[in-house]
Design a protein around this motif. Sequence first.
Motif, PDB file in Angstrom:
ATOM      1  N   THR A 281       0.627  -1.092   0.013  1.00  0.00           N
ATOM      2  CA  THR A 281      -0.061  -0.169   0.059  1.00  0.00           C
ATOM      3  C   THR A 281       0.878   1.448   0.138  1.00  0.00           C
ATOM      4  O   THR A 281       0.685   2.203  -0.688  1.00  0.00           O
ATOM      5  CB  THR A 281      -1.066   0.071   1.258  1.00  0.00           C
ATOM      6  N   PHE A 282       1.721   1.378   1.022  1.00  0.00           N
ATOM      7  CA  PHE A 282       3.003   2.479   0.887  1.00  0.00           C
ATOM      8  C   PHE A 282       3.653   2.353  -0.650  1.00  0.00           C
ATOM      9  O   PHE A 282       3.618   3.655  -1.104  1.00  0.00           O
ATOM     10  CB  PHE A 282       4.059   1.932   1.858  1.00  0.00           C
ATOM     11  N   ILE A 283       3.930   1.553  -1.281  1.00  0.00           N
ATOM     12  CA  ILE A 283       4.563   1.756  -2.442  1.00  0.00           C
ATOM     13  C   ILE A 283       3.459   2.091  -3.472  1.00  0.00           C
ATOM     14  O   ILE A 283       4.052   2.965  -4.324  1.00  0.00           O
ATOM     15  CB  ILE A 283       5.188   0.090  -2.800  1.00  0.00           C
ATOM     16  N   GLN A 284       2.286   1.812  -3.494  1.00  0.00           N
ATOM     17  CA  GLN A 284       1.218   2.170  -4.245  1.00  0.00           C
ATOM     18  C   GLN A 284       1.204   3.664  -4.178  1.00  0.00           C
ATOM     19  O   GLN A 284       1.010   4.342  -5.389  1.00  0.00           O
ATOM     20  CB  GLN A 284      -0.089   1.560  -4.150  1.00  0.00           C
ATOM     21  N   GLY A 285       1.171   4.169  -3.001  1.00  0.00           N
ATOM     22  CA  GLY A 285       1.155   5.680  -2.823  1.00  0.00           C
ATOM     23  C   GLY A 285       2.290   6.406  -3.205  1.00  0.00           C
ATOM     24  O   GLY A 285       2.139   7.336  -3.981  1.00  0.00           O
ATOM     25  N   ALA A 286       3.349   5.593  -3.169  1.00  0.00           N
ATOM     26  CA  ALA A 286       4.652   6.360  -3.666  1.00  0.00           C
ATOM     27  C   ALA A 286       4.641   6.276  -5.253  1.00  0.00           C
ATOM     28  O   ALA A 286       5.229   7.355  -5.662  1.00  0.00           O
ATOM     29  CB  ALA A 286       5.870   5.477  -3.193  1.00  0.00           C
ATOM     30  N   GLN A 287       4.201   5.314  -5.698  1.00  0.00           N
ATOM     31  CA  GLN A 287       4.067   5.374  -7.350  1.00  0.00           C
ATOM     32  C   GLN A 287       2.946   6.625  -7.859  1.00  0.00           C
ATOM     33  O   GLN A 287       3.302   7.140  -8.870  1.00  0.00           O
ATOM     34  CB  GLN A 287       3.487   3.737  -7.739  1.00  0.00           C
ATOM     35  N   ARG A 288       1.942   6.533  -6.885  1.00  0.00           N
ATOM     36  CA  ARG A 288       0.909   7.464  -7.339  1.00  0.00           C
ATOM     37  C   ARG A 288       1.441   8.796  -7.193  1.00  0.00           C
ATOM     38  O   ARG A 288       1.421   9.976  -8.182  1.00  0.00           O
ATOM     39  CB  ARG A 288      -0.149   7.553  -6.485  1.00  0.00           C
ATOM     40  N   ASP A 289       2.491   9.300  -6.166  1.00  0.00           N
ATOM     41  CA  ASP A 289       3.249  10.415  -6.024  1.00  0.00           C
ATOM     42  C   ASP A 289       4.059  10.809  -7.131  1.00  0.00           C
ATOM     43  O   ASP A 289       4.241  11.849  -7.552  1.00  0.00           O
ATOM     44  CB  ASP A 289       3.835  10.425  -4.603  1.00  0.00           C
ATOM     45  N   TYR A 290       4.901   9.831  -7.704  1.00  0.00           N
ATOM     46  CA  TYR A 290       5.629   9.849  -8.616  1.00  0.00           C
ATOM     47  C   TYR A 290       5.146  10.200  -9.733  1.00  0.00           C
ATOM     48  O   TYR A 290       5.390  10.954 -10.655  1.00  0.00           O
ATOM     49  CB  TYR A 290       6.587   8.365  -8.780  1.00  0.00           C
ATOM     50  N   GLY A 291       3.966   9.490 -10.267  1.00  0.00           N
ATOM     51  CA  GLY A 291       3.231   9.981 -11.363  1.00  0.00           C
ATOM     52  C   GLY A 291       2.548  11.384 -11.550  1.00  0.00           C
ATOM     53  O   GLY A 291       2.609  11.991 -12.423  1.00  0.00           O
ATOM     54  N   GLU A 292       2.415  11.824 -10.367  1.00  0.00           N
ATOM     55  CA  GLU A 292       1.818  13.104 -10.421  1.00  0.00           C
ATOM     56  C   GLU A 292       2.826  14.355  -9.679  1.00  0.00           C
ATOM     57  O   GLU A 292       2.707  15.247  -9.266  1.00  0.00           O
ATOM     58  CB  GLU A 292       0.614  13.268  -9.246  1.00  0.00           C
ATOM     59  N   ASN A 293       4.163  13.637  -9.853  1.00  0.00           N
ATOM     60  CA  ASN A 293       5.267  14.657  -9.651  1.00  0.00           C
ATOM     61  C   ASN A 293       5.290  15.429  -8.313  1.00  0.00           C
ATOM     62  O   ASN A 293       5.619  16.370  -8.283  1.00  0.00           O
ATOM     63  CB  ASN A 293       5.268  15.747 -10.601  1.00  0.00           C
ATOM     64  N   ARG A 294       4.952  14.372  -7.492  1.00  0.00           N
ATOM     65  CA  ARG A 294       4.739  14.740  -5.873  1.00  0.00           C
ATOM     66  C   ARG A 294       5.759  14.321  -5.317  1.00  0.00           C
ATOM     67  O   ARG A 294       5.986  14.443  -3.910  1.00  0.00           O
ATOM     68  CB  ARG A 294       3.443  14.479  -5.397  1.00  0.00           C
ATOM     69  N   GLY A 295       6.455  13.171  -5.620  1.00  0.00           N
ATOM     70  CA  GLY A 295       7.412  12.339  -4.778  1.00  0.00           C
ATOM     71  C   GLY A 295       8.239  11.585  -5.610  1.00  0.00           C
ATOM     72  O   GLY A 295       8.043  11.296  -6.808  1.00  0.00           O
ATOM     73  N   MET A 296       9.433  10.867  -5.219  1.00  0.00           N
ATOM     74  CA  MET A 296      10.148   9.885  -5.804  1.00  0.00           C
ATOM     75  C   MET A 296      10.886   9.346  -4.699  1.00  0.00           C
ATOM     76  O   MET A 296      11.708   9.719  -4.171  1.00  0.00           O
ATOM     77  CB  MET A 296      11.434  10.760  -6.444  1.00  0.00           C
ATOM     78  N   THR A 297      10.323   7.927  -4.839  1.00  0.00           N
ATOM     79  CA  THR A 297      10.965   7.079  -3.611  1.00  0.00           C
ATOM     80  C   THR A 297      11.867   6.146  -4.082  1.00  0.00           C
ATOM     81  O   THR A 297      11.394   5.340  -5.306  1.00  0.00           O
ATOM     82  CB  THR A 297       9.548   6.487  -2.841  1.00  0.00           C
ATOM     83  N   MET A 298      13.087   5.839  -3.420  1.00  0.00           N
ATOM     84  CA  MET A 298      13.756   4.988  -4.304  1.00  0.00           C
ATOM     85  C   MET A 298      14.387   3.930  -3.049  1.00  0.00           C
ATOM     86  O   MET A 298      14.449   4.353  -1.843  1.00  0.00           O
ATOM     87  CB  MET A 298      15.314   5.700  -4.559  1.00  0.00           C
ATOM     88  N   VAL A 299      14.508   2.670  -3.725  1.00  0.00           N
ATOM     89  CA  VAL A 299      15.213   1.746  -2.736  1.00  0.00           C
ATOM     90  C   VAL A 299      16.763   1.906  -2.873  1.00  0.00           C
ATOM     91  O   VAL A 299      17.381   2.161  -3.808  1.00  0.00           O
ATOM     92  CB  VAL A 299      14.931   0.287  -3.232  1.00  0.00           C
TER      93      VAL A 299
END
Length: 196
Positions: A52-70
């Motif tokens: 669920t966290f990763i899905q939110g991170a992907q949504r943020d990335y798609g909307e240019n609101r975040g970029m979460t990296m491993v």
Amino acid sequence: MFIHKVDNELELKLIDLRDAKKIFELSEQSRNYLREWLPWLDVTRTVGDTRTFIQGAQRDYGENRGMTMVILCDRVAVGVIGLNMINSMNKTAQIGYWLGAGHQGHGIMTRAARALTDIAFQELSLHKVEIRAAVGNTKSRAVPERLGFKQEGCIRQAEWLYDRYVDHIVYGMLDSEWTEKKNETKDARGAIDDGE
């Protein structure tokens, strides 16, 4: 799949759902260690929670609101780092991070944060990057201090951590300051290479 090579040992990989099990297991192994300073451990109980966290991170990335990296060290996931709360209008973002307990003390987070700051300024053309950490979290605070971020102030009772509020120290870096630091480093290296 976006992968940024930091050095011979370290890479930053854009998080995706295939990472859910590895990231959950890493957070689970480090649960007691991480819980001291991170508020999300009690709501992350299953791989599904991490998904669920990763899905939110992907949504943020798609909307240019975040970029979460491993963070990968020798191709093994050792932590997570991200540009959070990207504000396109003001060209600002905050860097957040965590590292598994067994991977501390090797300069991993400093190198990862340096690379992500480069991405923020050079690739995303941001104007300012902030890092916030609880006053007592000396390991987390050491990262922006080593990178030359300026301490800008203290936000009182900024975060609820299970049974208490903690104050946050805010560190900031402007794109012009980052460029100047990089140029100073290049000049110093050139002087060493020239035998000075």
